[in-house]
Design a protein around this motif. Structure first.
Motif, PDB file in Angstrom:
ATOM      1  N   ASP A   8     -18.454 -72.768 -12.878  1.00  0.00           N
ATOM      2  CA  ASP A   8     -17.015 -72.600 -12.976  1.00  0.00           C
ATOM      3  C   ASP A   8     -16.407 -73.331 -14.170  1.00  0.00           C
ATOM      4  OD1 ASP A   8     -14.681 -72.586 -10.206  1.00  0.00           O
ATOM      5  OD2 ASP A   8     -14.976 -71.267 -11.911  1.00  0.00           O
ATOM      6  N   PRO A  11     -13.947 -74.047 -19.430  1.00  0.00           N
ATOM      7  CA  PRO A  11     -12.497 -73.990 -19.573  1.00  0.00           C
ATOM      8  C   PRO A  11     -12.010 -73.059 -20.662  1.00  0.00           C
ATOM      9  CG  PRO A  11     -13.361 -76.086 -20.359  1.00  0.00           C
ATOM     10  CD  PRO A  11     -14.478 -75.375 -19.668  1.00  0.00           C
ATOM     11  N   GLN A 188      -3.239 -71.423 -16.351  1.00  0.00           N
ATOM     12  CA  GLN A 188      -3.803 -70.129 -15.946  1.00  0.00           C
ATOM     13  C   GLN A 188      -3.739 -69.114 -17.076  1.00  0.00           C
ATOM     14  OE1 GLN A 188      -1.716 -69.464 -12.223  1.00  0.00           O
ATOM     15  NE2 GLN A 188      -3.545 -70.162 -11.152  1.00  0.00           N
ATOM     16  N   GLU A 191      -6.365 -69.518 -19.464  1.00  0.00           N
ATOM     17  CA  GLU A 191      -7.699 -69.356 -18.886  1.00  0.00           C
ATOM     18  C   GLU A 191      -8.448 -70.673 -18.765  1.00  0.00           C
ATOM     19  OE1 GLU A 191      -9.672 -65.842 -19.633  1.00  0.00           O
ATOM     20  OE2 GLU A 191      -7.800 -64.731 -19.813  1.00  0.00           O
ATOM     21  N   GLN A 193      -9.825 -73.272 -16.289  1.00  0.00           N
ATOM     22  CA  GLN A 193     -10.139 -73.383 -14.867  1.00  0.00           C
ATOM     23  C   GLN A 193      -9.753 -74.761 -14.345  1.00  0.00           C
ATOM     24  OE1 GLN A 193     -11.358 -70.610 -13.203  1.00  0.00           O
ATOM     25  NE2 GLN A 193     -10.931 -69.708 -15.212  1.00  0.00           N
ATOM     26  N   LYS A 197     -12.363 -79.660 -11.324  1.00  0.00           N
ATOM     27  CA  LYS A 197     -12.104 -80.565 -12.449  1.00  0.00           C
ATOM     28  C   LYS A 197     -11.529 -81.905 -11.985  1.00  0.00           C
ATOM     29  CE  LYS A 197     -13.523 -77.788 -15.455  1.00  0.00           C
ATOM     30  NZ  LYS A 197     -12.630 -76.917 -16.205  1.00  0.00           N
ATOM     31  N   GLN A 337      -7.321 -68.041  -9.086  1.00  0.00           N
ATOM     32  CA  GLN A 337      -8.278 -68.354 -10.166  1.00  0.00           C
ATOM     33  C   GLN A 337      -9.575 -67.608  -9.922  1.00  0.00           C
ATOM     34  OE1 GLN A 337      -8.705 -71.558 -12.285  1.00  0.00           O
ATOM     35  NE2 GLN A 337      -6.759 -72.517 -11.878  1.00  0.00           N
TER      36      GLN A 337
END
Ligand SMILES: Nc1nc(=O)c2c([nH]1)NC[C@@H]1CN(c3ccc(C(=O)N[C@@H](CCC(=O)O)C(=O)O)cc3)C=[N+]21
Length: 337
Positions: A8, A11, A188, A191, A193, A197, A337
């Motif tokens: 995931d 970033p 968002q 993009e 994520q 985090k 997301q």
């Protein structure tokens, strides 16, 4: 660094919105010295949000004959508050909303303010009520904010909306606080994520630090909230994949506090002396932008970052409260997301 979070944690991967997509963000993390952080352009992103809002509002007008209505209550003559209120009314007019303002002298009584809120609560043309903060010291700010009907709480500051935001499951809030919602929308639409985090929030105010921390936690970030009594602020910030600075101290956050490649969201609105400027000062954030942008992976500027998004989210909340009053589902406050 950011990659240890697994699949995931990419970033900057696969972004279509930027001219030079980077291969899964790896190049940026591997060699932060290659250049400067990606600029997160809040002004441009806010303009895109306002276009979406206008289209959606026009549709609502055509289908239901209802125009979203926003009331702004302003007390006193602080120049910053007057500027923000002017920008809010202009933005509302540009998307075709109806708006009214109620301006009061610094000496207004609590009773007068409460009576005004009651009148706006009862006005069917008004779907959102904003009381510009701060209020003068003789006014009980919490009492005035709580007098706003939850269905018209366009700032999302009421205990009911904040509570719903914090609780997992159950009904979502009718509105999210505008600045926190703006931070999330920026992430968002860039993009970036959030799930998994490490987020460090500087500041714990009711209007920014506290709600943005809960919001990002609800999106599966691991959130640390720092404040005036935090022992070693630089050490906390160095752990962060995403930093949200909302402490109100001009350029406090320095480059050596930032993990290379981290995302930096600067909520601060401070002024600093600038003899070359015709006003004699210029706006700056809580982050030392010039230095931090040499280390960060992405960063928001001040002005032109979170500020314009705050206003766009105010319009979004107004539209959603209007839809709610008609029994319609809201436009999602944030995409999945
Ligand atoms: N009930 C209430 N709700 C608020 O949302 C609220 C409030 N009270 N009190 C004050 C803060 C502050 N705030 C800002 C809004 C827009 C910019 C903004 O658009 N700033 C521009 C620059 C503006 C300039 O040039 O002065 C920018 O950052 O690009 C900044 C700050 C909303 N607030």
């Amino acid at each position: 660094l950011q990659l240890q979070h697994g699949r995931d944690a990419r970033p900057f991967g696969a972004s279509v919105a930027f001219a030079q997509p980077r291969a899964a963000g790896v190049a940026m993390l591997a060699s932060p010295a290659e250049g400067r952080a990606r600029l997160i352009d809040g002004k441009a992103i806010a303009a895109a949000v306002r276009r979406d809002i206008k289209a959606s509002s026009d549709e609502l007008k055509a289908a239901h004959g209802t125009t979203p209505g926003l009331a702004v209550v302003l007390v006193g003559n602080r120049t910053d508050s007057a500027t923000y209120v002017r920008m809010k009314k202009k933005a509302a007019a540009e998307v075709g909303f109806y708006s009214v303002d109620r301006n009061f002298d610094e000496t207004v009584t609590q009773e007068q303010l409460l009576a005004t809120v009651e009148e706006l609560n009862a006005d069917p043309r008004i779907h959102g009520i904003l009381v510009q903060l701060p209020l003068p010291r003789h006014i009980d700010e919490a009492a005035v904010l709580e007098s706003i009907a939850v269905a018209k709480d366009v700032d999302g500051f009421s205990a009911e909306n904040i509570g719903r935001m914090c609780l997992r499951g159950g009904e979502p809030p009718l509105a999210l606080p505008c600045t926190p919602a703006g931070c999330v929308e920026l992430l968002q639409r860039s993009e970036i994520q959030v799930a998994g985090k490490e987020v460090v929030v500087l500041g714990r105010s009711n209007i920014v630090g506290m709600p943005v921390a809960h919001l990002l936690q609800s999106m599966d970030a691991t959130v640390t909230v720092c404040h005036s009594r935090t022992a070693d602020l630089p050490a906390q910030v160095r752990r962060a994949d995403i930093v949200v600075a909302a402490i109100g101290r001009a350029e406090l956050v320095k480059a050596d506090w930032i993990k290379p490649g981290a995302v930096v969201i600067d909520v601060g609105v401070n002024s600093k002396p600038a003899p070359e400027d015709k006003r004699g000062y210029k706006l700056c954030g809580d982050v030392d932008f010039d230095q931090v942008s040499l280390v960060a992976g992405a960063i928001t500027p001040v002005p032109g970052g979170v500020g314009p998004m705050t206003i766009a989210m105010l319009l979004k909340n107004t539209l959603n409260l209007t839809r709610h009053s008609l029994g319609l589902p809201r436009i999602p406050l944030r995409r999945q997301q």
